[in-house]
Design an enzyme around this catalytic site. Structure first.
Site, PDB file in Angstrom:
ATOM      1  N   CYS A  65       0.876  -1.176   0.000  1.00 21.83           N
ATOM      2  CA  CYS A  65       0.000   0.000   0.000  1.00 21.83           C
ATOM      3  C   CYS A  65       0.909   1.220   0.000  1.00 21.83           C
ATOM      4  O   CYS A  65       2.102   1.099  -0.297  1.00 21.83           O
ATOM      5  CB  CYS A  65      -0.983  -0.028   1.179  1.00 21.83           C
ATOM      6  SG  CYS A  65      -0.231  -0.029   2.815  1.00 21.83           S
ATOM      7  N   HIS A  98      14.080 -14.686  12.911  1.00 24.56           N
ATOM      8  CA  HIS A  98      13.634 -14.679  14.311  1.00 24.56           C
ATOM      9  C   HIS A  98      12.124 -14.720  14.487  1.00 24.56           C
ATOM     10  O   HIS A  98      11.645 -15.192  15.517  1.00 24.56           O
ATOM     11  CB  HIS A  98      14.176 -13.431  15.018  1.00 24.56           C
ATOM     12  CG  HIS A  98      15.639 -13.510  15.325  1.00 24.56           C
ATOM     13  ND1 HIS A  98      16.274 -12.673  16.211  1.00 24.56           N
ATOM     14  CD2 HIS A  98      16.600 -14.346  14.856  1.00 24.56           C
ATOM     15  CE1 HIS A  98      17.565 -12.973  16.285  1.00 24.56           C
ATOM     16  NE2 HIS A  98      17.798 -13.985  15.451  1.00 24.56           N
TER      17      HIS A  98
HETATM   18  C1  RB5 Z   1      -3.989   5.331   0.775  1.00 24.62           C
HETATM   19  O1  RB5 Z   1      -4.002   6.702   0.616  1.00 24.62           O
HETATM   20  C2  RB5 Z   1      -3.111   4.952   1.971  1.00 24.62           C
HETATM   21  O2  RB5 Z   1      -3.719   5.360   3.155  1.00 24.62           O
HETATM   22  C3  RB5 Z   1      -2.837   3.466   1.981  1.00 24.62           C
HETATM   23  O3  RB5 Z   1      -2.221   3.104   0.800  1.00 24.62           O
HETATM   24  C4  RB5 Z   1      -1.895   2.965   3.071  1.00 24.62           C
HETATM   25  O4  RB5 Z   1      -0.704   3.675   3.070  1.00 24.62           O
HETATM   26  C5  RB5 Z   1      -2.468   2.835   4.415  1.00 24.62           C
HETATM   27  O5  RB5 Z   1      -1.800   2.392   5.350  1.00 24.62           O
END
Ligand code: RB5
Length: 149
Positions: A65, A98
């Site tokens: 993400c 670990h």
């Molecule tokens: C998206 O904007 C962002 O919040 C997501 O990709 C992530 O980083 C959340 O932890």
């Protein structure tokens, strides 16, 4: 190995790169999406990958993400998942040695393609040390079992 990969929109570009890299290495890769930069919610992908790993359908999972943080938080809600957010190869190595980590999460907005390749390669080729670390991982599993459902 059989691997599950997933991302949200912020991790999409890096996920496409990492998936191709893993396939080049000969791994069987199941890509649960997302498949574009259209905004989506990262827990939906963390859940799919985490459940596949916990069920034994995947050897490991890779989630991307923007920061790698939300994916790690969400994936760790699945019993049996030990997800770690990693930004360097040494931490990737330690998470396997670990902690017997079984899901690695990456920040698509701050880790480049080359670094991501090195991280996943290290993660997938480092064996858990076991021994005293097994006792500690077992205690993590005991925490899961002790929680009300
Ligand atoms: C998206 O904007 C962002 O919040 C997501 O990709 C992530 O980083 C959340 O932890």
């Amino acid at each position: 190995m059989r691997l599950y990969v997933g991302s949200d929109h912020a991790g999409f570009a890096l996920k496409e790169h990492v998936r191709a890299h893993l396939e080049e290495q000969g791994h069987e890769v199941v890509d649960v999406g997302t498949h574009s930069e259209e905004p989506v919610d990262y827990p939906d992908y963390a859940r799919q990958v985490g459940e596949a790993v916990a069920a034994g359908d995947a050897d490991y999972g890779v989630l991307i993400c923007g920061s790698g943080l939300g994916m790690a938080i969400a994936a760790n809600k699945v019993n049996g998942v030990r997800a770690v957010q990693v930004t360097d190869s040494e931490t990737a190595r330690m998470s396997r040695l670990h902690n017997d980590a079984n899901v690695v999460t990456l920040p698509g907005r701050s880790v480049g393609a080359e670094a991501a390749d090195a991280i996943v390669d290290t993660f997938l080729t480092t064996a858990f040390e076991g021994g005293r670390h097994q006792r500690r991982v077992d205690k993590i599993s005991a925490i899961e079992r002790s929680q009300p459902s």
